[in-house]
Design a protein around this motif. Structure first.
Motif, PDB file in Angstrom:
ATOM      1  N   ASP A   1     -17.758   7.660  16.334  1.00  0.00           N
ATOM      2  CA  ASP A   1     -17.861   8.944  16.380  1.00  0.00           C
ATOM      3  C   ASP A   1     -17.926   9.938  15.104  1.00  0.00           C
ATOM      4  O   ASP A   1     -17.402   9.319  14.428  1.00  0.00           O
ATOM      5  CB  ASP A   1     -15.994   8.866  16.838  1.00  0.00           C
ATOM      6  N   ASP A   2     -17.899  10.990  15.690  1.00  0.00           N
ATOM      7  CA  ASP A   2     -17.917  12.076  14.677  1.00  0.00           C
ATOM      8  C   ASP A   2     -16.578  11.851  13.696  1.00  0.00           C
ATOM      9  O   ASP A   2     -15.337  11.939  14.585  1.00  0.00           O
ATOM     10  CB  ASP A   2     -17.520  13.504  15.225  1.00  0.00           C
TER      11      ASP A   2
ATOM     12  N   ASP B   1     -18.924  10.149  20.054  1.00  0.00           N
ATOM     13  CA  ASP B   1     -18.214  11.145  21.659  1.00  0.00           C
ATOM     14  C   ASP B   1     -18.598  12.438  21.252  1.00  0.00           C
ATOM     15  O   ASP B   1     -18.107  13.432  22.495  1.00  0.00           O
ATOM     16  CB  ASP B   1     -16.444  10.780  20.827  1.00  0.00           C
ATOM     17  N   SER B   2     -19.668  12.989  21.147  1.00  0.00           N
ATOM     18  CA  SER B   2     -20.202  14.679  20.583  1.00  0.00           C
ATOM     19  C   SER B   2     -21.498  14.390  21.397  1.00  0.00           C
ATOM     20  O   SER B   2     -21.863  15.617  21.574  1.00  0.00           O
ATOM     21  CB  SER B   2     -19.731  15.559  19.465  1.00  0.00           C
TER      22      SER B   2
ATOM     23  N   HIS C   1     -22.563   9.904  15.992  1.00  0.00           N
ATOM     24  CA  HIS C   1     -21.946  11.046  16.668  1.00  0.00           C
ATOM     25  C   HIS C   1     -22.011  10.282  18.152  1.00  0.00           C
ATOM     26  O   HIS C   1     -22.664  11.709  19.631  1.00  0.00           O
ATOM     27  CB  HIS C   1     -22.929  12.140  17.115  1.00  0.00           C
TER      28      HIS C   1
END
Length: 241
Positions: A197-198, A172-173, A170
């Motif tokens: 990233d997701d 980037d989130s 995760h």
């Protein structure tokens, strides 16, 4: 037909919201099935939701999603006792083992208590593809960052270590993920790490990364390393599925 070498697809994806079901498996999970080499029959997918305490509703929704995708699903649960007599034998009868997210610290503790760690290693060596999201990604590595202990992320260093890297999910989130992974690698708390990233995944053949893939147009994957506490993050080439 099992994968020709031990294969792990560690992801921050592979599942999403369904249209007529609670969950729907997505392209990263389809890729894991493809990697298994199964042909001529429905792919056999073993679901592990240990990180969610083997919640019966979660297992129901995952089973529903697997059936909707054309897979033949089963599951291994450990609460209140293991639901199968021989976990190794059960895993070896499948093409893919798919691990859901949740508490990776709890997952590792329960797996070791019941010998699931050893069973998974045997299945991996035999060509059963191992995959999953979040906790189901970190678990295959030496460790990573986790919210298993609370909303403030903490380091986890007792992963299964099937591959000799740490893992960030995760990326980037969730705002804490990148800076904490950099700090832990820079301080030598964790070894060099791969992060997603997701929507991205990391394909390991044996113990080395073969490629980074993604099920959307924007997700990235990264290698984080340190020399003399100077941290370097390198964006990887990502193949879009």
């Amino acid at each position: 037909m099992p994968a020709d070498v031990p294969t792990i697809l560690a992801t921050s994806g592979g599942i999403g919201a369904g249209r007529r079901t609670r969950f729907a498996f997505t392209a990263l999970t389809d890729f894991a099935v493809e990697l298994s080499g199964v042909t001529g029959r429905s792919p056999r997918l073993c679901l592990l939701a240990t990180a969610m305490g083997d919640d019966k509703a979660v297992l129901h929704y995952l089973t529903e999603a697997a059936q909707a995708r054309g897979f033949t699903p089963s599951h291994v649960s450990l609460f209140p006792m293991p639901n199968v007599e021989d976990i190794t034998e059960h895993l070896l009868a499948h093409d893919v083992v798919w691990v859901f997210g949740g508490s990776v610290a709890g997952l590792l503790a329960m797996w070791r208590l019941h010998g699931v760690d050893v069973a998974l290693h045997t299945a991996w060596q035999a060509g059963v593809v191992l995959t999953g999201i979040s906790a189901g990604s970190i678990c295959w590595h030496t460790g990573g960052t986790t919210d298993s202990f609370g909303p403030q992320l903490q380091p986890l260093g007792n992963g299964l270590g099937f591959v000799p890297y740490a893992n960030g999910v995760h990326y980037d989130s969730e705002d804490q993920r990148r800076p904490l992974l950099h700090k832990l690698v820079g301080d030598n708390v964790l070894p060099a790490a791969y992060a997603t990233d997701d929507g991205a995944g990391l394909l390991y053949r044996g113990t080395e990364l073969t490629e980074a893939v993604a099920e959307n147009s924007s997700a990235g994957a990264y290698f984080v390393d340190a020399s003399d506490r100077a941290v370097t993050e390198t964006a990887l080439d990502v193949r879009r599925l």
